[in-house]
Scaffold this motif. Structure first.
Motif, PDB file in Angstrom:
ATOM      1  N   VAL A 102       0.838  -1.191   0.000  1.00  0.00           N
ATOM      2  CA  VAL A 102       0.000   0.000   0.000  1.00  0.00           C
ATOM      3  C   VAL A 102       0.880   1.249   0.000  1.00  0.00           C
ATOM      4  CG1 VAL A 102      -1.599   1.353   1.365  1.00  0.00           C
ATOM      5  CG2 VAL A 102      -1.954  -1.087   1.117  1.00  0.00           C
ATOM      6  N   PRO A 104       1.344   5.502   0.110  1.00  0.00           N
ATOM      7  CA  PRO A 104       0.744   6.513   0.994  1.00  0.00           C
ATOM      8  C   PRO A 104      -0.587   7.084   0.523  1.00  0.00           C
ATOM      9  CG  PRO A 104       3.087   6.926   0.731  1.00  0.00           C
ATOM     10  CD  PRO A 104       2.751   5.797  -0.194  1.00  0.00           C
ATOM     11  N   ALA A 107      -3.287   4.716   1.550  1.00  0.00           N
ATOM     12  CA  ALA A 107      -3.175   4.047   2.849  1.00  0.00           C
ATOM     13  C   ALA A 107      -4.224   4.530   3.826  1.00  0.00           C
ATOM     14  CB  ALA A 107      -1.778   4.261   3.428  1.00  0.00           C
ATOM     15  N   MET A 111      -8.103   2.405   1.110  1.00  0.00           N
ATOM     16  CA  MET A 111      -7.824   1.039   1.532  1.00  0.00           C
ATOM     17  C   MET A 111      -8.498   0.585   2.821  1.00  0.00           C
ATOM     18  SD  MET A 111      -6.523  -0.190  -0.965  1.00  0.00           S
ATOM     19  CE  MET A 111      -6.229  -1.831  -0.334  1.00  0.00           C
ATOM     20  N   VAL A 129      -0.785  -6.255   5.187  1.00  0.00           N
ATOM     21  CA  VAL A 129      -0.614  -4.960   4.541  1.00  0.00           C
ATOM     22  C   VAL A 129       0.811  -4.457   4.754  1.00  0.00           C
ATOM     23  CG1 VAL A 129      -1.392  -2.577   4.446  1.00  0.00           C
ATOM     24  CG2 VAL A 129      -3.037  -4.411   4.869  1.00  0.00           C
ATOM     25  N   ALA A 131       3.506  -1.417   3.940  1.00  0.00           N
ATOM     26  CA  ALA A 131       3.749  -0.081   3.414  1.00  0.00           C
ATOM     27  C   ALA A 131       5.240   0.064   3.180  1.00  0.00           C
ATOM     28  CB  ALA A 131       3.254   0.980   4.391  1.00  0.00           C
ATOM     29  N   GLY A 151      -1.694   2.063  -5.396  1.00  0.00           N
ATOM     30  CA  GLY A 151      -1.168   3.411  -5.274  1.00  0.00           C
ATOM     31  C   GLY A 151      -0.977   4.053  -6.629  1.00  0.00           C
ATOM     32  N   ALA A 252      -3.626  11.340   0.362  1.00  0.00           N
ATOM     33  CA  ALA A 252      -3.086  11.130   1.698  1.00  0.00           C
ATOM     34  C   ALA A 252      -3.632  12.120   2.709  1.00  0.00           C
ATOM     35  CB  ALA A 252      -1.561  11.193   1.658  1.00  0.00           C
TER      36      ALA A 252
END
Lengths: 313, 313
Positions: A102, A104, A107, A111, A129, A131, A151, A252
């Motif tokens: 994922v 940013p 995120a 999601m 998950v 990141a 993303g 974000a």
DNA sequence: ATTTTGCATAACTATATAATTATGCATCAG
DNA sequence: CTGATGCATAATTATATAGTTATGCAAAAT
């Protein structure tokens, strides 16, 4: 209409004969007698009501029907094989799992809801998950450590062997805390952001080159006072507590903007418009659980998107 | 290990019971008696050596195994159904066909070889090649009139519901005939292209906005003498016979440049670097013939690309 | 406390199946 | 011409199958 009497025995036998172009050889590798193979093929042909092979005295060759059917038969047995395999996988590991990368942008926006929805559909699938910087995630995806990355579309040179499914597009935003000095003016001189600390995406971030271009286009050169970060939680806290300006993909911070925690600077960022979506490997077929997750993300993204569009009016 | 005795009867019965969460209802829609359904499910469970349903007195529910197996079973019967369907399609129309949209970038470079290769693998599949403005092709793709479009990645707002597979990336070139006045100078002033007729992609072309941005970035405003065209054959002929300058995606003229028929102007077009690839629908699964074509295109693209890289050194 | 609901099991039957061996028949190589 | 190759067909047999009806049984509804 599908003939229910077709067994997988028929299909595997068909596939084997097609592969070997020979009834005798196929019979050999299947460890049965030649007439048994002949009969099995004939049964399949009767069930499908179509001749699959041309028989000659020097082997058999696929008919046009056979050539076409071959692919689908292969897909069908493959699917069932995978099904049987994943049952034993569930038995061993106590459940299936999906590894998800994922970025940013999504995120915090799309999601969480998407995964929540997916978990209601398929509560027994473990979703892991991950990141991280996009280069790493794309690398892991290519190697098979991840099944899916969500993303922004990565730079072209990283996309070889990968497939991209578009969800929506977004731009990059410059945000600051409410009451920021720059906002006192209705139409502030955007080059003045050089007077403040600016949080920018680091070198390896997908949006880095886009941000660079945008800054140049607006006549802002190198930023004297800059902090490079991927951490949205740091960026969020720092921007709200200081006079710093944060350059970040819109997704974000969309909720923070909506809730008034952060304010967008009035600057034209239309050049930074770019696609957000799902990236997968091409070669390995998408497994049903991953496909379900993809659908959940797509649904959530379109819902999310229409909400955003509604909020703007 | 796959149990050859599994029939499609078992799978469809399983799918029906899972869908209805009821043995009785499933029996009804399958037009057989309830004990027959019970028995069929039990057989499948024995073949798989796993319990698929939890039986209670208020219907049945899928076990963890069942939930997982469900997806694969669905995929398997779908594949076979498609196989049977495509047989009758072959019978009716005398062959399968793929409808392919091709954008100018690849029409002359990658695709001819790719399709030639595909035809050796699958000579009985008719490939219909459609060229046209990308907006139209994307529209047809979305409606199902096309199975696949090859070319530059379309603008984000046209990509909803579509999936993009990256092949390689290319930039946009400015080309002229050999011996063009501008080429007399080693480092010509690029703004001088305003003195000549310029062929540019029309409004609806994918690369139109990219070209616009590039012209602005180089300090070239509106072009006084311009011809808008999608036709590469016209562009090619016109550029070779006059002093016109042609702004076009590199792939469309790569072979002409290599053969010396056209010459690239020395101008930095790195901003115009963009992805070229395959666009498909997401919702409808990719049929085996289309998948084969995709593989052929991917192979050819990577061969093509490595040749280009080699040619540059 | 009945009745209903939903599924399982048992007993049974007519077919279908999955093999087998034995044999035939056209083509191809020598 | 002869034998080998490669597939088809026939006859046969034990087993599996795909249903059926009849019945049982526990939970839920009335």
């Amino acid at each position: 209409m599908l003939d229910q009497r077709i067994k997988f025995r028929h299909l595997t036998c068909f596939l084997e004969v097609a592969r070997q172009r020979s009834v005798v050889k196929a019979a050999d590798t299947l460890s049965i007698t030649q007439p048994a193979v002949s009969k099995t093929i004939r049964e399949l042909e009767e069930h499908l009501d179509a001749r699959l092979f041309d028989r000659s005295k020097r082997g058999v060759t696929l008919t046009d029907f056979g050539k076409v059917f071959l692919r689908y038969a292969g897909a069908s047995v493959t699917a069932l094989r995978q099904g049987v395999d994943s049952i034993s996988q569930v038995r061993m590991q106590g459940g299936l799992s999906i590894n998800l990368g994922v970025l940013p942008t999504v995120a915090a926006s799309v999601m969480p809801n998407a995964i929540r929805h997916f978990k209601t559909l398929s509560p027994d699938t473990t979703v892991k998950v991950v990141a991280g910087p996009n280069v790493m995630l794309m690398g892991q995806l290519r190697v098979g450590e991840l099944d899916l990355v969500v993303g922004r579309l990565a730079e072209p040179d990283q996309m070889s062997g990968l497939s991209f499914i578009h969800l929506y597009s977004e731009h990059i935003s410059l945000v600051a805390r409410p009451g920021h000095p720059l906002l006192a003016d209705k139409n502030p001189d955007i080059t003045r952001i050089r007077e403040f600390t600016v949080l920018v995406p680091p070198k390896h971030a997908i949006i880095h080159p886009t941000v660079d271009k945008m800054l140049i286009a607006h006549g802002i050169g190198a930023l004297p006072d800059r902090i490079e970060t991927v951490s949205t939680s740091f960026g969020r806290a720092f921007t709200r507590e200081t006079d710093a300006i944060w350059i970040i993909s819109n997704g974000a911070v969309a909720s923070d903007i909506a809730e008034g925690h952060l304010v967008e600077l009035p600057i034209d960022t239309s050049d930074t418009f770019g696609p957000v979506g799902l990236t997968t490997r091409i070669d390995s077929p998408i497994s049903p659980p991953v496909e379900m997750l993809i659908n959940a993300v797509r649904e959530e993204a379109s819902r999310h998107h229409s909400e955003q569009a509604a909020a703007k009016t």
